[in-house]
Design a protein around this motif. Structure first.
Motif, PDB file in Angstrom:
ATOM      1  N   TYR A   4       0.562  -3.298 -36.252  1.00  0.00           N
ATOM      2  CA  TYR A   4       0.820  -3.125 -37.679  1.00  0.00           C
ATOM      3  C   TYR A   4       1.215  -1.676 -37.923  1.00  0.00           C
ATOM      4  CZ  TYR A   4      -3.875  -1.057 -37.936  1.00  0.00           C
ATOM      5  OH  TYR A   4      -4.983  -0.260 -37.748  1.00  0.00           O
ATOM      6  N   LYS A   5       1.786  -1.451 -39.092  1.00  0.00           N
ATOM      7  CA  LYS A   5       2.295  -0.121 -39.404  1.00  0.00           C
ATOM      8  C   LYS A   5       1.436   0.584 -40.443  1.00  0.00           C
ATOM      9  CE  LYS A   5       7.219   0.461 -38.494  1.00  0.00           C
ATOM     10  NZ  LYS A   5       8.547   0.688 -39.114  1.00  0.00           N
ATOM     11  N   ARG A   6       1.310   1.893 -40.263  1.00  0.00           N
ATOM     12  CA  ARG A   6       0.778   2.778 -41.286  1.00  0.00           C
ATOM     13  C   ARG A   6       1.852   3.817 -41.549  1.00  0.00           C
ATOM     14  NH1 ARG A   6      -5.554   4.319 -39.984  1.00  0.00           N
ATOM     15  NH2 ARG A   6      -6.458   2.271 -40.464  1.00  0.00           N
ATOM     16  N   GLY A   7       2.524   3.666 -42.665  1.00  0.00           N
ATOM     17  CA  GLY A   7       3.695   4.506 -42.905  1.00  0.00           C
ATOM     18  C   GLY A   7       4.780   4.101 -41.928  1.00  0.00           C
ATOM     19  N   ASN A   8       5.256   5.052 -41.143  1.00  0.00           N
ATOM     20  CA  ASN A   8       6.287   4.751 -40.149  1.00  0.00           C
ATOM     21  C   ASN A   8       5.722   4.599 -38.743  1.00  0.00           C
ATOM     22  OD1 ASN A   8       8.438   4.870 -42.026  1.00  0.00           O
ATOM     23  ND2 ASN A   8       8.475   7.119 -41.894  1.00  0.00           N
ATOM     24  N   THR A   9       4.408   4.782 -38.598  1.00  0.00           N
ATOM     25  CA  THR A   9       3.787   4.779 -37.267  1.00  0.00           C
ATOM     26  C   THR A   9       3.132   3.436 -36.976  1.00  0.00           C
ATOM     27  OG1 THR A   9       3.351   7.153 -37.455  1.00  0.00           O
ATOM     28  CG2 THR A   9       2.123   5.943 -35.776  1.00  0.00           C
ATOM     29  N   TRP A  10       3.338   2.968 -35.748  1.00  0.00           N
ATOM     30  CA  TRP A  10       2.716   1.721 -35.324  1.00  0.00           C
ATOM     31  C   TRP A  10       1.281   1.952 -34.869  1.00  0.00           C
ATOM     32  CZ3 TRP A  10       4.556  -3.014 -36.118  1.00  0.00           C
ATOM     33  CH2 TRP A  10       5.928  -3.153 -36.383  1.00  0.00           C
ATOM     34  N   TRP A  11       0.416   0.977 -35.223  1.00  0.00           N
ATOM     35  CA  TRP A  11      -0.985   0.986 -34.796  1.00  0.00           C
ATOM     36  C   TRP A  11      -1.277  -0.319 -34.075  1.00  0.00           C
ATOM     37  CZ3 TRP A  11      -5.423   4.182 -36.239  1.00  0.00           C
ATOM     38  CH2 TRP A  11      -5.038   5.414 -36.805  1.00  0.00           C
ATOM     39  N   VAL A  12      -2.317  -0.273 -33.209  1.00  0.00           N
ATOM     40  CA  VAL A  12      -2.721  -1.495 -32.502  1.00  0.00           C
ATOM     41  C   VAL A  12      -4.154  -1.837 -32.904  1.00  0.00           C
ATOM     42  CG1 VAL A  12      -1.217  -0.923 -30.571  1.00  0.00           C
ATOM     43  CG2 VAL A  12      -3.626  -0.279 -30.460  1.00  0.00           C
ATOM     44  N   ARG A  13      -4.435  -3.145 -32.883  1.00  0.00           N
ATOM     45  CA  ARG A  13      -5.777  -3.621 -33.236  1.00  0.00           C
ATOM     46  C   ARG A  13      -6.040  -4.905 -32.464  1.00  0.00           C
ATOM     47  NH1 ARG A  13      -6.250  -4.258 -39.327  1.00  0.00           N
ATOM     48  NH2 ARG A  13      -4.701  -5.887 -38.883  1.00  0.00           N
ATOM     49  N   PHE A  14      -7.216  -4.938 -31.774  1.00  0.00           N
ATOM     50  CA  PHE A  14      -7.572  -6.152 -31.033  1.00  0.00           C
ATOM     51  C   PHE A  14      -9.068  -6.120 -30.715  1.00  0.00           C
ATOM     52  CE2 PHE A  14      -6.512  -2.996 -27.886  1.00  0.00           C
ATOM     53  CZ  PHE A  14      -7.444  -3.156 -26.881  1.00  0.00           C
ATOM     54  N   THR A  15      -9.565  -7.247 -30.226  1.00  0.00           N
ATOM     55  CA  THR A  15     -10.969  -7.343 -29.820  1.00  0.00           C
ATOM     56  C   THR A  15     -11.040  -7.318 -28.301  1.00  0.00           C
ATOM     57  OG1 THR A  15     -11.494  -8.661 -31.778  1.00  0.00           O
ATOM     58  CG2 THR A  15     -13.068  -8.716 -29.940  1.00  0.00           C
ATOM     59  N   ALA A  16     -11.792  -6.358 -27.755  1.00  0.00           N
ATOM     60  CA  ALA A  16     -11.931  -6.232 -26.308  1.00  0.00           C
ATOM     61  C   ALA A  16     -12.821  -7.347 -25.769  1.00  0.00           C
ATOM     62  CB  ALA A  16     -12.536  -4.862 -25.978  1.00  0.00           C
ATOM     63  N   PRO A  17     -12.778  -7.607 -24.448  1.00  0.00           N
ATOM     64  CA  PRO A  17     -13.601  -8.676 -23.850  1.00  0.00           C
ATOM     65  C   PRO A  17     -15.093  -8.536 -24.121  1.00  0.00           C
ATOM     66  CG  PRO A  17     -11.923  -7.961 -22.296  1.00  0.00           C
ATOM     67  CD  PRO A  17     -11.845  -7.019 -23.465  1.00  0.00           C
ATOM     68  N   ASN A  18     -15.566  -7.307 -24.339  1.00  0.00           N
ATOM     69  CA  ASN A  18     -16.997  -7.113 -24.609  1.00  0.00           C
ATOM     70  C   ASN A  18     -17.337  -7.229 -26.088  1.00  0.00           C
ATOM     71  OD1 ASN A  18     -15.879  -4.787 -25.630  1.00  0.00           O
ATOM     72  ND2 ASN A  18     -17.121  -3.370 -24.395  1.00  0.00           N
ATOM     73  N   ARG A  24      -6.342   1.730 -32.813  1.00  0.00           N
ATOM     74  CA  ARG A  24      -5.835   3.029 -32.372  1.00  0.00           C
ATOM     75  C   ARG A  24      -4.353   3.186 -32.704  1.00  0.00           C
ATOM     76  NH1 ARG A  24      -7.483   4.460 -26.386  1.00  0.00           N
ATOM     77  NH2 ARG A  24      -9.507   4.035 -27.386  1.00  0.00           N
ATOM     78  N   SER A  25      -3.960   4.410 -32.965  1.00  0.00           N
ATOM     79  CA  SER A  25      -2.557   4.701 -33.238  1.00  0.00           C
ATOM     80  C   SER A  25      -1.756   4.693 -31.946  1.00  0.00           C
ATOM     81  CB  SER A  25      -2.421   6.068 -33.904  1.00  0.00           C
ATOM     82  OG  SER A  25      -1.052   6.447 -33.989  1.00  0.00           O
ATOM     83  N   ALA A  26      -0.597   4.069 -31.966  1.00  0.00           N
ATOM     84  CA  ALA A  26       0.302   4.084 -30.809  1.00  0.00           C
ATOM     85  C   ALA A  26       1.150   5.356 -30.784  1.00  0.00           C
ATOM     86  CB  ALA A  26       1.213   2.862 -30.823  1.00  0.00           C
ATOM     87  N   LYS A  27       1.107   6.108 -31.860  1.00  0.00           N
ATOM     88  CA  LYS A  27       1.818   7.386 -31.990  1.00  0.00           C
ATOM     89  C   LYS A  27       3.314   7.250 -31.726  1.00  0.00           C
ATOM     90  CE  LYS A  27      -2.116  10.339 -30.965  1.00  0.00           C
ATOM     91  NZ  LYS A  27      -2.667  11.442 -30.141  1.00  0.00           N
ATOM     92  N   THR A  28       3.872   6.186 -32.249  1.00  0.00           N
ATOM     93  CA  THR A  28       5.311   5.974 -32.112  1.00  0.00           C
ATOM     94  C   THR A  28       5.835   5.178 -33.292  1.00  0.00           C
ATOM     95  OG1 THR A  28       7.045   5.062 -30.672  1.00  0.00           O
ATOM     96  CG2 THR A  28       4.953   3.871 -30.748  1.00  0.00           C
ATOM     97  N   THR A  29       7.086   5.378 -33.575  1.00  0.00           N
ATOM     98  CA  THR A  29       7.751   4.588 -34.631  1.00  0.00           C
ATOM     99  C   THR A  29       8.559   3.446 -34.019  1.00  0.00           C
ATOM    100  OG1 THR A  29       9.648   6.107 -34.595  1.00  0.00           O
ATOM    101  CG2 THR A  29       7.890   6.586 -36.175  1.00  0.00           C
ATOM    102  N   ASN A  30       8.528   3.344 -32.693  1.00  0.00           N
ATOM    103  CA  ASN A  30       9.295   2.331 -31.970  1.00  0.00           C
ATOM    104  C   ASN A  30       8.398   1.145 -31.653  1.00  0.00           C
ATOM    105  OD1 ASN A  30      10.310   0.976 -29.403  1.00  0.00           O
ATOM    106  ND2 ASN A  30      12.040   2.345 -29.855  1.00  0.00           N
ATOM    107  N   ARG A  31       8.777  -0.035 -32.121  1.00  0.00           N
ATOM    108  CA  ARG A  31       7.929  -1.213 -31.954  1.00  0.00           C
ATOM    109  C   ARG A  31       7.772  -1.620 -30.491  1.00  0.00           C
ATOM    110  NH1 ARG A  31       6.692  -6.496 -31.905  1.00  0.00           N
ATOM    111  NH2 ARG A  31       5.499  -7.330 -33.659  1.00  0.00           N
ATOM    112  N   ARG A  32       8.833  -1.483 -29.714  1.00  0.00           N
ATOM    113  CA  ARG A  32       8.748  -1.864 -28.302  1.00  0.00           C
ATOM    114  C   ARG A  32       7.764  -0.954 -27.554  1.00  0.00           C
ATOM    115  NH1 ARG A  32      10.949   0.028 -23.888  1.00  0.00           N
ATOM    116  NH2 ARG A  32      12.306   1.450 -25.040  1.00  0.00           N
TER     117      ARG A  32
END
Length: 359
Positions: A4-18, A24-32
């Motif tokens: 998902y995006k916050r402004g122009n920056t992509w962020w990631v969100r998920f549930t770990a196995p535990n 966390r921020s991906a620190k990029t504006t590039n979706r790939r």
């Protein structure tokens, strides 16, 4: 949604196995690129849960734990905080196992560019080294920490005063500073321990004082034996405070003295013709006088409250009395005695021959 995006920056969100929620921020504006970051992050968490790999820890995680552990036990804690703030831009979001020698070299280059000396850079490098070592050996967050080198530092001589120089300085100082200097030369205490000394830390009947652990650089209590000079000085201070008692031993114009290294101190040094001398060098002077009077190094270490023998070793060269017995053994060698005797006889014969020729 994992991305998902916050402004122009992509962020990631998920549930770990535990079951941990990761955001966390991906620190990029590039979706790939953000998708690649997410896939790698999920893989890391999976390997931790399924393969027993160590979880990735960031520099900032280590900083937070370091500061929490050292908050009440490290005398240079405030300096460490200042250093870590400076390092923030260089290491903040780096994984501990990804910090390599190139990162350290970049930090060294950046700090030197500020015009500081190697010693200043080394204090910073010592903090980096200590945190990485903790992460490896104590916390077991990484398998191996990168090597952190130290820059060469010039070895400065120990600056101390002769008794004549000390007398000269005392004559030039205002009375309140002169008394503090006399007390330092009698006890070897650091500036802060003298200015903050309270009567509750003094027992003149038993001829002793003490520095509490939270007042000591080594974070250990320091016993302070009081010699005749120190006791006489304390009695003078006690007499001066009869009309207006204070918790503090040393006062100036009715107020505790916060700092001894003042303009009055520096002006007195000029008038006394003493160069390159700091207040802390009074402690060096006290230690040097002790060594010259034959105080053993291990005793001096305890008197001065040093944590290890390394600091005390700086004064060892000022006394050779403990080595004289070994030098005397060499003088008793038959070979040396014989050679010296032969040299003396030969010299005497040459003198006689010269005298005959002159006659």
């Amino acid at each position: 949604m994992s991305l998902y995006k916050r402004g122009n920056t992509w962020w990631v969100r998920f549930t770990a196995p535990n079951g941990q929620q990761v955001r966390r921020s991906a620190k990029t504006t590039n979706r790939r690129q953000a998708q690649e970051f997410l896939d790698c992050l999920k893989s890391d968490y999976w390997r931790v849960a399924q393969m027993g790999d160590k979880p990735k820890r960031k520099w900032q995680d280590a900083v937070e734990r370091w500061l929490e552990e050292k908050k009440d036990v490290k005398a240079t804690y405030i300096n460490d905080v200042r250093i870590l703030r400076w390092l923030h831009d260089y290491l903040f979001d780096k994984n501990l196992d990804e910090i390599v020698r190139d990162d350290v070299d970049q930090i060294i280059k950046a700090k030197l560019a500020e015009g500081v000396k190697n010693a200043t850079v080394n204090r910073l490098l010592e903090v980096i080294r200590a945190i990485l070592k903790k992460a490896q050996t104590d916390w077991e967050w990484i398998d191996k920490a990168t090597h952190v080198p130290m820059l060469p530092e010039p070895k400065r001589r120990v600056r101390w005063l002769t008794h004549e120089e000390a007398d000269r300085l005392l004559e030039e100082l205002p009375d309140h500073l002169a008394e503090m200097v006399r007390f330092t030369l009698a006890t070897g205490l650091r500036e802060a321990n003298v200015t903050q000394l309270q009567w509750s830390q003094v027992d003149m009947n038993r001829s002793c004082a003490w520095i509490h652990p939270d007042q000591s650089k080594s974070r250990k209590a320091i016993p302070v034996p009081l010699n005749a000079d120190a006791l006489a000085l304390l009695k003078r201070q006690e007499h001066r405070q009869q009309e207006k008692p204070s918790d503090f031993v040393f006062m100036f114009r009715g107020k505790p003295i916060k700092k001894a290294n003042t303009r009055a101190w520096r002006d007195a040094l000029v008038r006394a013709d003493i160069d390159d001398f700091r207040w802390h060098d009074l402690r060096h002077t006290w230690a040097s006088w002790h060594i010259q009077q034959g105080t053993p190094l291990y005793v001096l270490q305890e008197l001065g409250g040093w944590a290890g023998p390394e600091m005390v070793q700086r004064y060892a060269h000022l006394s050779a009395s403990h080595l004289k017995v070994y030098a005397d053994q060499l003088a008793q060698s038959k070979a040396i005695s014989t050679n010296l005797a032969q040299s003396t006889i030969s010299g005497d014969l040459e003198t006689v021959e010269c005298a005959k020729k002159s006659a």
